[in-house]
Scaffold this motif. Structure first.
Motif, PDB file in Angstrom:
ATOM      1  N   LEU A   1       7.152   3.060   5.570  1.00 35.85           N
ATOM      2  CA  LEU A   1       6.973   2.829   4.144  1.00 35.85           C
ATOM      3  C   LEU A   1       5.763   1.920   3.895  1.00 35.85           C
ATOM      4  O   LEU A   1       4.980   2.167   2.978  1.00 35.85           O
ATOM      5  CB  LEU A   1       8.242   2.185   3.578  1.00 35.85           C
ATOM      6  CG  LEU A   1       8.501   2.374   2.083  1.00 35.85           C
ATOM      7  CD1 LEU A   1       8.620   3.847   1.721  1.00 35.85           C
ATOM      8  CD2 LEU A   1       9.787   1.651   1.700  1.00 35.85           C
ATOM      9  N   THR A   2       5.618   0.895   4.726  1.00 37.79           N
ATOM     10  CA  THR A   2       4.476  -0.021   4.605  1.00 37.79           C
ATOM     11  C   THR A   2       3.168   0.725   4.825  1.00 37.79           C
ATOM     12  O   THR A   2       2.211   0.539   4.071  1.00 37.79           O
ATOM     13  CB  THR A   2       4.606  -1.172   5.627  1.00 37.79           C
ATOM     14  OG1 THR A   2       5.851  -1.831   5.407  1.00 37.79           O
ATOM     15  CG2 THR A   2       3.478  -2.168   5.480  1.00 37.79           C
ATOM     16  N   ILE A   3       3.118   1.586   5.846  1.00 37.80           N
ATOM     17  CA  ILE A   3       1.921   2.376   6.128  1.00 37.80           C
ATOM     18  C   ILE A   3       1.629   3.315   4.960  1.00 37.80           C
ATOM     19  O   ILE A   3       0.483   3.449   4.533  1.00 37.80           O
ATOM     20  CB  ILE A   3       2.091   3.151   7.455  1.00 37.80           C
ATOM     21  CG1 ILE A   3       2.115   2.173   8.632  1.00 37.80           C
ATOM     22  CG2 ILE A   3       0.974   4.174   7.638  1.00 37.80           C
ATOM     23  CD1 ILE A   3       2.596   2.797   9.922  1.00 37.80           C
ATOM     24  N   PHE A   4       2.673   3.951   4.427  1.00 35.03           N
ATOM     25  CA  PHE A   4       2.508   4.859   3.292  1.00 35.03           C
ATOM     26  C   PHE A   4       1.908   4.131   2.092  1.00 35.03           C
ATOM     27  O   PHE A   4       0.965   4.613   1.469  1.00 35.03           O
ATOM     28  CB  PHE A   4       3.862   5.469   2.920  1.00 35.03           C
ATOM     29  CG  PHE A   4       3.810   6.272   1.644  1.00 35.03           C
ATOM     30  CD1 PHE A   4       3.240   7.532   1.635  1.00 35.03           C
ATOM     31  CD2 PHE A   4       4.311   5.741   0.473  1.00 35.03           C
ATOM     32  CE1 PHE A   4       3.186   8.267   0.461  1.00 35.03           C
ATOM     33  CE2 PHE A   4       4.257   6.465  -0.703  1.00 35.03           C
ATOM     34  CZ  PHE A   4       3.688   7.730  -0.712  1.00 35.03           C
ATOM     35  N   TYR A   5       2.449   2.950   1.766  1.00 39.40           N
ATOM     36  CA  TYR A   5       1.938   2.199   0.626  1.00 39.40           C
ATOM     37  C   TYR A   5       0.511   1.709   0.874  1.00 39.40           C
ATOM     38  O   TYR A   5      -0.300   1.678  -0.057  1.00 39.40           O
ATOM     39  CB  TYR A   5       2.855   1.014   0.292  1.00 39.40           C
ATOM     40  CG  TYR A   5       4.060   1.412  -0.513  1.00 39.40           C
ATOM     41  CD1 TYR A   5       3.916   2.111  -1.716  1.00 39.40           C
ATOM     42  CD2 TYR A   5       5.353   1.108  -0.086  1.00 39.40           C
ATOM     43  CE1 TYR A   5       5.023   2.490  -2.466  1.00 39.40           C
ATOM     44  CE2 TYR A   5       6.455   1.485  -0.831  1.00 39.40           C
ATOM     45  CZ  TYR A   5       6.283   2.176  -2.015  1.00 39.40           C
ATOM     46  OH  TYR A   5       7.371   2.538  -2.753  1.00 39.40           O
ATOM     47  N   ALA A   6       0.187   1.339   2.108  1.00 43.39           N
ATOM     48  CA  ALA A   6      -1.171   0.899   2.431  1.00 43.39           C
ATOM     49  C   ALA A   6      -2.161   2.045   2.233  1.00 43.39           C
ATOM     50  O   ALA A   6      -3.232   1.854   1.653  1.00 43.39           O
ATOM     51  CB  ALA A   6      -1.220   0.380   3.867  1.00 43.39           C
ATOM     52  N   ILE A   7      -1.802   3.242   2.693  1.00 45.33           N
ATOM     53  CA  ILE A   7      -2.672   4.410   2.528  1.00 45.33           C
ATOM     54  C   ILE A   7      -2.800   4.774   1.049  1.00 45.33           C
ATOM     55  O   ILE A   7      -3.896   5.054   0.562  1.00 45.33           O
ATOM     56  CB  ILE A   7      -2.141   5.596   3.366  1.00 45.33           C
ATOM     57  CG1 ILE A   7      -2.285   5.280   4.850  1.00 45.33           C
ATOM     58  CG2 ILE A   7      -2.887   6.879   3.016  1.00 45.33           C
ATOM     59  CD1 ILE A   7      -1.563   6.250   5.750  1.00 45.33           C
ATOM     60  N   ALA A   8      -1.682   4.750   0.316  1.00 41.19           N
ATOM     61  CA  ALA A   8      -1.706   5.077  -1.109  1.00 41.19           C
ATOM     62  C   ALA A   8      -2.573   4.078  -1.877  1.00 41.19           C
ATOM     63  O   ALA A   8      -3.346   4.469  -2.759  1.00 41.19           O
ATOM     64  CB  ALA A   8      -0.291   5.076  -1.666  1.00 41.19           C
ATOM     65  N   TYR A   9      -2.476   2.792  -1.529  1.00 45.54           N
ATOM     66  CA  TYR A   9      -3.280   1.764  -2.185  1.00 45.54           C
ATOM     67  C   TYR A   9      -4.761   1.964  -1.890  1.00 45.54           C
ATOM     68  O   TYR A   9      -5.605   1.866  -2.778  1.00 45.54           O
ATOM     69  CB  TYR A   9      -2.805   0.382  -1.712  1.00 45.54           C
ATOM     70  CG  TYR A   9      -3.570  -0.765  -2.327  1.00 45.54           C
ATOM     71  CD1 TYR A   9      -3.356  -1.112  -3.654  1.00 45.54           C
ATOM     72  CD2 TYR A   9      -4.491  -1.489  -1.575  1.00 45.54           C
ATOM     73  CE1 TYR A   9      -4.052  -2.159  -4.223  1.00 45.54           C
ATOM     74  CE2 TYR A   9      -5.195  -2.538  -2.141  1.00 45.54           C
ATOM     75  CZ  TYR A   9      -4.978  -2.869  -3.468  1.00 45.54           C
ATOM     76  OH  TYR A   9      -5.670  -3.889  -4.030  1.00 45.54           O
ATOM     77  N   GLY A  10      -5.065   2.265  -0.636  1.00 48.55           N
ATOM     78  CA  GLY A  10      -6.453   2.523  -0.247  1.00 48.55           C
ATOM     79  C   GLY A  10      -7.017   3.738  -0.970  1.00 48.55           C
ATOM     80  O   GLY A  10      -8.156   3.725  -1.423  1.00 48.55           O
ATOM     81  N   TRP A  11      -6.206   4.795  -1.071  1.00 49.30           N
ATOM     82  CA  TRP A  11      -6.618   6.020  -1.761  1.00 49.30           C
ATOM     83  C   TRP A  11      -6.870   5.745  -3.242  1.00 49.30           C
ATOM     84  O   TRP A  11      -7.839   6.231  -3.817  1.00 49.30           O
ATOM     85  CB  TRP A  11      -5.521   7.067  -1.568  1.00 49.30           C
ATOM     86  CG  TRP A  11      -5.912   8.447  -1.982  1.00 49.30           C
ATOM     87  CD1 TRP A  11      -5.432   9.135  -3.054  1.00 49.30           C
ATOM     88  CD2 TRP A  11      -6.836   9.318  -1.315  1.00 49.30           C
ATOM     89  NE1 TRP A  11      -6.017  10.380  -3.092  1.00 49.30           N
ATOM     90  CE2 TRP A  11      -6.878  10.514  -2.043  1.00 49.30           C
ATOM     91  CE3 TRP A  11      -7.633   9.171  -0.171  1.00 49.30           C
ATOM     92  CZ2 TRP A  11      -7.698  11.569  -1.672  1.00 49.30           C
ATOM     93  CZ3 TRP A  11      -8.439  10.237   0.198  1.00 49.30           C
ATOM     94  CH2 TRP A  11      -8.468  11.410  -0.543  1.00 49.30           C
ATOM     95  N   PHE A  12      -6.008   4.930  -3.862  1.00 47.87           N
ATOM     96  CA  PHE A  12      -6.164   4.566  -5.260  1.00 47.87           C
ATOM     97  C   PHE A  12      -7.455   3.770  -5.470  1.00 47.87           C
ATOM     98  O   PHE A  12      -8.209   4.044  -6.406  1.00 47.87           O
ATOM     99  CB  PHE A  12      -4.953   3.739  -5.716  1.00 47.87           C
ATOM    100  CG  PHE A  12      -5.071   3.235  -7.133  1.00 47.87           C
ATOM    101  CD1 PHE A  12      -4.824   4.082  -8.203  1.00 47.87           C
ATOM    102  CD2 PHE A  12      -5.428   1.920  -7.376  1.00 47.87           C
ATOM    103  CE1 PHE A  12      -4.933   3.617  -9.509  1.00 47.87           C
ATOM    104  CE2 PHE A  12      -5.547   1.452  -8.672  1.00 47.87           C
ATOM    105  CZ  PHE A  12      -5.297   2.304  -9.744  1.00 47.87           C
TER     106      PHE A  12
END
Length: 41
Positions: free
Chosen positions: A7-18
Motif C-alpha cells: 500500500l505504501t509503494i502504491f501511494y508513493a507511485i500514485a503521488y509521484g504520478w500526480f
C-alpha cells in the motif's frame, strides 16, 4: 487485502504520478501566463 508495504509503494507511485502530471500541465501554463503578464507591461 494489500499489505502495508504494498500500500505504501502504491501511494508513493500514485503521488509521484500526480506530481509528474501536475508539472507537465502546470509548467507550460505558468510559462504562458508569465509571458502574457510580461507583454502587458
Amino acid at each position: 487485502m494489500l499489505s502495508q508495504t504494498g500500500l505504501t509503494i502504491f501511494y508513493a507511485i500514485a503521488y509521484g504520478w500526480f506530481c509528474l502530471g501536475f508539472i507537465l500541465i502546470a509548467g507550460p501554463a505558468i510559462k504562458e501566463l508569465a509571458s502574457m503578464i510580461g507583454k502587458k507591461k
